[in-house]
Design a protein around this motif. Structure first.
Motif, PDB file in Angstrom:
ATOM      1  N   TYR A 116     -15.853  11.600 -41.452  1.00 39.22           N
ATOM      2  CA  TYR A 116     -15.581  11.245 -42.849  1.00 39.22           C
ATOM      3  C   TYR A 116     -14.361  12.020 -43.312  1.00 39.22           C
ATOM      4  CZ  TYR A 116     -16.361  10.610 -47.905  1.00 39.22           C
ATOM      5  OH  TYR A 116     -16.220  10.290 -49.244  1.00 39.22           O
ATOM      6  N   GLN A 117     -13.412  11.352 -43.959  1.00 43.90           N
ATOM      7  CA  GLN A 117     -12.222  12.022 -44.496  1.00 43.90           C
ATOM      8  C   GLN A 117     -12.460  12.283 -45.985  1.00 43.90           C
ATOM      9  OE1 GLN A 117      -8.540  10.286 -43.335  1.00 43.90           O
ATOM     10  NE2 GLN A 117      -7.280  11.796 -44.364  1.00 43.90           N
ATOM     11  N   TYR A 118     -12.655  13.542 -46.324  1.00 44.18           N
ATOM     12  CA  TYR A 118     -13.042  13.837 -47.704  1.00 44.18           C
ATOM     13  C   TYR A 118     -11.857  14.105 -48.624  1.00 44.18           C
ATOM     14  CZ  TYR A 118     -12.338  18.938 -47.650  1.00 44.18           C
ATOM     15  OH  TYR A 118     -11.791  20.188 -47.619  1.00 44.18           O
ATOM     16  N   THR A 119     -10.691  14.279 -48.052  1.00 43.66           N
ATOM     17  CA  THR A 119      -9.476  14.354 -48.875  1.00 43.66           C
ATOM     18  C   THR A 119      -8.297  13.860 -48.030  1.00 43.66           C
ATOM     19  OG1 THR A 119      -8.037  15.803 -50.189  1.00 43.66           O
ATOM     20  CG2 THR A 119      -9.078  16.778 -48.280  1.00 43.66           C
ATOM     21  N   TYR A 120      -7.436  13.068 -48.652  1.00 44.68           N
ATOM     22  CA  TYR A 120      -6.345  12.392 -47.934  1.00 44.68           C
ATOM     23  C   TYR A 120      -5.013  13.100 -48.177  1.00 44.68           C
ATOM     24  CZ  TYR A 120      -9.554   8.537 -46.999  1.00 44.68           C
ATOM     25  OH  TYR A 120     -10.599   7.779 -46.547  1.00 44.68           O
ATOM     26  N   PRO A 121      -4.029  12.824 -47.345  1.00 47.32           N
ATOM     27  CA  PRO A 121      -2.679  13.358 -47.592  1.00 47.32           C
ATOM     28  C   PRO A 121      -2.107  12.740 -48.865  1.00 47.32           C
ATOM     29  CG  PRO A 121      -2.891  12.516 -45.328  1.00 47.32           C
ATOM     30  CD  PRO A 121      -4.065  12.023 -46.102  1.00 47.32           C
ATOM     31  N   TYR A 122      -1.214  13.442 -49.579  1.00 44.44           N
ATOM     32  CA  TYR A 122      -0.588  14.649 -49.102  1.00 44.44           C
ATOM     33  C   TYR A 122      -0.808  15.701 -50.188  1.00 44.44           C
ATOM     34  CZ  TYR A 122       3.194  17.679 -47.377  1.00 44.44           C
ATOM     35  OH  TYR A 122       3.923  18.732 -46.905  1.00 44.44           O
ATOM     36  N   LYS A 123      -1.230  16.909 -49.839  1.00 51.05           N
ATOM     37  CA  LYS A 123      -1.673  17.870 -50.843  1.00 51.05           C
ATOM     38  C   LYS A 123      -0.856  19.162 -50.896  1.00 51.05           C
ATOM     39  CE  LYS A 123      -5.750  17.950 -48.943  1.00 51.05           C
ATOM     40  NZ  LYS A 123      -5.458  17.181 -47.705  1.00 51.05           N
ATOM     41  N   TRP A 124       0.246  19.237 -50.151  1.00 51.70           N
ATOM     42  CA  TRP A 124       1.013  20.477 -50.086  1.00 51.70           C
ATOM     43  C   TRP A 124       2.342  20.337 -50.834  1.00 51.70           C
ATOM     44  CZ3 TRP A 124      -1.762  18.343 -46.229  1.00 51.70           C
ATOM     45  CH2 TRP A 124      -2.817  19.112 -45.721  1.00 51.70           C
ATOM     46  N   ASP A 125       2.799  21.439 -51.398  1.00 51.78           N
ATOM     47  CA  ASP A 125       4.091  21.474 -52.080  1.00 51.78           C
ATOM     48  C   ASP A 125       4.735  22.829 -51.860  1.00 51.78           C
ATOM     49  OD1 ASP A 125       4.670  18.969 -53.754  1.00 51.78           O
ATOM     50  OD2 ASP A 125       2.605  19.379 -54.336  1.00 51.78           O
ATOM     51  N   VAL A 126       5.984  22.937 -52.317  1.00 54.94           N
ATOM     52  CA  VAL A 126       6.701  24.211 -52.297  1.00 54.94           C
ATOM     53  C   VAL A 126       7.126  24.509 -53.728  1.00 54.94           C
ATOM     54  CG1 VAL A 126       8.721  25.465 -51.462  1.00 54.94           C
ATOM     55  CG2 VAL A 126       7.499  23.905 -49.923  1.00 54.94           C
ATOM     56  N   ALA A 127       6.797  25.702 -54.194  1.00 54.19           N
ATOM     57  CA  ALA A 127       7.103  26.106 -55.572  1.00 54.19           C
ATOM     58  C   ALA A 127       8.143  27.213 -55.582  1.00 54.19           C
ATOM     59  CB  ALA A 127       5.840  26.575 -56.275  1.00 54.19           C
ATOM     60  N   VAL A 128       8.893  27.275 -56.668  1.00 55.12           N
ATOM     61  CA  VAL A 128       9.885  28.335 -56.896  1.00 55.12           C
ATOM     62  C   VAL A 128       9.717  28.854 -58.319  1.00 55.12           C
ATOM     63  CG1 VAL A 128      11.555  27.410 -55.240  1.00 55.12           C
ATOM     64  CG2 VAL A 128      11.614  26.639 -57.626  1.00 55.12           C
ATOM     65  N   GLY A 226      -2.194  15.790 -42.560  1.00 55.25           N
ATOM     66  CA  GLY A 226      -2.876  16.896 -43.219  1.00 55.25           C
ATOM     67  C   GLY A 226      -4.138  16.538 -43.980  1.00 55.25           C
ATOM     68  N   GLY A 227      -4.716  15.366 -43.731  1.00 57.54           N
ATOM     69  CA  GLY A 227      -6.012  15.083 -44.329  1.00 57.54           C
ATOM     70  C   GLY A 227      -7.055  16.069 -43.818  1.00 57.54           C
ATOM     71  N   GLN A 228      -8.174  16.161 -44.525  1.00 56.27           N
ATOM     72  CA  GLN A 228      -9.254  17.046 -44.099  1.00 56.27           C
ATOM     73  C   GLN A 228     -10.542  16.238 -43.954  1.00 56.27           C
ATOM     74  OE1 GLN A 228      -8.577  20.055 -47.198  1.00 56.27           O
ATOM     75  NE2 GLN A 228      -8.056  21.492 -45.575  1.00 56.27           N
ATOM     76  N   PHE A 229     -11.376  16.654 -43.029  1.00 55.31           N
ATOM     77  CA  PHE A 229     -12.457  15.810 -42.551  1.00 55.31           C
ATOM     78  C   PHE A 229     -13.772  16.571 -42.457  1.00 55.31           C
ATOM     79  CE2 PHE A 229      -8.337  14.666 -41.036  1.00 55.31           C
ATOM     80  CZ  PHE A 229      -8.278  13.284 -41.129  1.00 55.31           C
ATOM     81  N   LEU A 230     -14.859  15.814 -42.422  1.00 49.31           N
ATOM     82  CA  LEU A 230     -16.161  16.373 -42.115  1.00 49.31           C
ATOM     83  C   LEU A 230     -16.433  16.138 -40.640  1.00 49.31           C
ATOM     84  CD1 LEU A 230     -18.270  15.114 -45.158  1.00 49.31           C
ATOM     85  CD2 LEU A 230     -17.104  17.316 -44.875  1.00 49.31           C
ATOM     86  N   MET A 231     -16.864  17.187 -39.944  1.00 48.24           N
ATOM     87  CA  MET A 231     -17.158  17.051 -38.516  1.00 48.24           C
ATOM     88  C   MET A 231     -18.539  17.603 -38.210  1.00 48.24           C
ATOM     89  SD  MET A 231     -14.845  20.027 -36.725  1.00 48.24           S
ATOM     90  CE  MET A 231     -14.729  21.689 -37.439  1.00 48.24           C
ATOM     91  N   THR A 232     -19.089  17.137 -37.141  1.00 45.58           N
ATOM     92  CA  THR A 232     -20.356  17.615 -36.627  1.00 45.58           C
ATOM     93  C   THR A 232     -20.335  17.463 -35.111  1.00 45.58           C
ATOM     94  OG1 THR A 232     -22.767  17.485 -36.926  1.00 45.58           O
ATOM     95  CG2 THR A 232     -21.575  15.387 -36.737  1.00 45.58           C
ATOM     96  N   LEU A 233     -21.350  17.928 -34.442  1.00 44.17           N
ATOM     97  CA  LEU A 233     -21.425  17.745 -32.996  1.00 44.17           C
ATOM     98  C   LEU A 233     -21.748  16.293 -32.665  1.00 44.17           C
ATOM     99  CD1 LEU A 233     -23.328  20.968 -31.873  1.00 44.17           C
ATOM    100  CD2 LEU A 233     -20.906  20.446 -31.550  1.00 44.17           C
ATOM    101  N   ARG A 234     -21.151  15.796 -31.612  1.00 46.87           N
ATOM    102  CA  ARG A 234     -21.339  14.402 -31.208  1.00 46.87           C
ATOM    103  C   ARG A 234     -22.817  14.085 -30.964  1.00 46.87           C
ATOM    104  NH1 ARG A 234     -17.893  14.728 -27.945  1.00 46.87           N
ATOM    105  NH2 ARG A 234     -16.126  13.758 -28.949  1.00 46.87           N
ATOM    106  N   GLU A 235     -23.530  14.994 -30.355  1.00 43.99           N
ATOM    107  CA  GLU A 235     -24.946  14.774 -30.091  1.00 43.99           C
ATOM    108  C   GLU A 235     -25.741  14.710 -31.395  1.00 43.99           C
ATOM    109  OE1 GLU A 235     -28.312  13.917 -28.010  1.00 43.99           O
ATOM    110  OE2 GLU A 235     -26.230  13.964 -27.299  1.00 43.99           O
ATOM    111  N   ARG A 236     -25.376  15.566 -32.352  1.00 46.01           N
ATOM    112  CA  ARG A 236     -26.066  15.535 -33.644  1.00 46.01           C
ATOM    113  C   ARG A 236     -25.810  14.218 -34.366  1.00 46.01           C
ATOM    114  NH1 ARG A 236     -25.068  20.397 -35.420  1.00 46.01           N
ATOM    115  NH2 ARG A 236     -27.181  21.177 -35.118  1.00 46.01           N
ATOM    116  N   LEU A 237     -24.619  13.677 -34.194  1.00 49.37           N
ATOM    117  CA  LEU A 237     -24.304  12.401 -34.830  1.00 49.37           C
ATOM    118  C   LEU A 237     -25.236  11.307 -34.310  1.00 49.37           C
ATOM    119  CD1 LEU A 237     -22.084  11.612 -36.901  1.00 49.37           C
ATOM    120  CD2 LEU A 237     -20.801  10.662 -35.003  1.00 49.37           C
ATOM    121  N   LYS A 238     -25.669  11.448 -33.061  1.00 46.44           N
ATOM    122  CA  LYS A 238     -26.599  10.467 -32.483  1.00 46.44           C
ATOM    123  C   LYS A 238     -28.032  10.724 -32.946  1.00 46.44           C
ATOM    124  CE  LYS A 238     -23.887   9.871 -28.215  1.00 46.44           C
ATOM    125  NZ  LYS A 238     -23.905  10.062 -26.737  1.00 46.44           N
TER     126      LYS A 238
END
Length: 361
Positions: A116-128, A226-238
């Motif tokens: 599951y992708q819980y947040t999508y690109p793009y979330k980074w910036d450069v500030a001055v 740079g999206g961020q995701f939810l991960m689990t073990l493949r066996e647990r997914l089953k």
């Protein structure tokens, strides 16, 4: 006499499940009487509102409706999250491609999989600093760029962006770890660095502290990475597919709730985590602080790709990031799956939005 006590979060969970029942989908009336605990590993030193859409399902009844309760665990870094998932110390962790893809490219990827992708690109910036002579990313050549730390996501992502612009991130700029949150803003304000690379909720914390800054205009053709995701073990997914679907569904509902009424989402978060409010702040001030921190992030809950469902993963993000770093992976199926997305999105989004608009805390 029996000594009976109920925690604040248990009360919120019980109250929320009744208010949310009409919005929860088919499992809401059949949740387990004794919910399972799902440990969520987060690559932070302490829990904060940057993961608000993964946590407030506890207060809104979404977790209880799926038969689980969540325990957020800040484990200090992205590498630590990966280790915790691989060892089974947490059931779900946040996957960060900038850390994971090099391992995948080497053929050394383990048994974790993103679902599951819980947040999508793009979330980074450069500030001055306000009034700085630096006006574009091209002006960063030869400058000292601050990052929270070298394990933070802003470091590899910003390096990739500079590389994409023809700036050598190793030779043409200097990198300095300045700490996260307000200390990062202070470093910029005091001139310890020429610019600060950071992500949306990090800048929100700096803004909430009253430290002024200006965001450089993002270059055209910014890579969607740079999206961020939810991960689990493949066996647990089953073996625990229904539980993982439920976790993803709770996150999708919470994201829908926040998009409909961010203030209500902030209130729900603060009821779960009152310790995250600024010291001495009123309820109104605390809610405002959360909103400042997450206002940029909430916009990234919905996929930017036409026809995609909430949480659906676009593998082009992975191939793009790998190409930028001269890497290649022959089999991305070991890294991600969209097999749960249809089931995750099997809920009444309009009912969730109505709940958000009527939420009183």
């Amino acid at each position: 006499m029996t000594n009976f006590s109920v925690t604040r979060r248990q009360c919120l969970q019980a109250a929320g499940v009744f208010a949310a029942a009409m919005a929860l989908g088919p499992r809401s009336l059949f949740a387990q009487s004794a919910p399972r605990t799902v440990r969520l590993g987060v690559g932070l030193k302490s829990l904060n509102a940057s993961v608000i859409n993964l946590l407030i399902g506890e207060a809104l009844g979404y977790n209880a409706a799926e038969g689980f309760t969540v325990k957020g665990m800040a484990v200090g870094g992205n590498a630590n999250v990966q280790v915790a998932v691989d060892r089974g110390d947490v059931e779900v962790g946040i996957a960060v491609p900038s850390y994971a893809l090099p391992i995948l490219a080497k053929g050394e990827w383990g048994e974790a999989i993103s679902f599951y992708q819980y947040t999508y690109p793009y979330k980074w910036d450069v500030a001055v600093k306000p009034g700085s002579a630096l006006k574009s990313y091209a002006d960063l050549k030869g400058k000292n760029i601050g990052v929270s730390d070298f394990g933070g996501t802003e470091y590899p992502v910003t390096r990739n962006v500079l590389k994409n612009l023809g700036i050598d991130p190793d030779r043409d700029v200097k990198w300095t770890a300045v700490g996260g949150g307000v200390p990062a803003g202070v470093a910029l304000q005091r001139g310890a660095v020429d610019a600060l690379a950071y992500y949306d909720t990090g800048f929100g914390l700096i803004e909430g502290a009253g430290i002024p800054f200006e965001i450089l205009t993002r270059p055209q053709g910014l890579p969607m990475i740079g999206g961020q995701f939810l991960m689990t073990l493949r066996e647990r997914l089953k073996t625990d597919r229904a539980l993982m679907v439920g976790f993803g569904r709770s996150a999708a509902k919470a994201s829908t709730f926040l998009l409909a009424n961010p203030t209500a989402g902030a209130k729900a978060f603060l009821k779960l985590y009152p310790e995250t409010a600024p010291r001495g702040s009123s309820e109104e001030e605390a809610v405002k602080a959360v909103l400042v921190a997450v206002s940029r992030r909430i916009k990234l809950y919905q996929p930017p790709y036409p026809g995609f469902k909430m949480g659906q993963i676009n593998p082009d993000e992975f191939t793009t990031e790998m190409a930028l770093n001269g890497m290649e992976a022959k089999d991305l199926s070991r890294f991600y799956t969209n097999d749960l997305i249809d089931d995750i999105n099997a809920f009444d989004a309009e009912a969730v939005k109505a709940q958000a608009m009527s939420y009183n805390g």
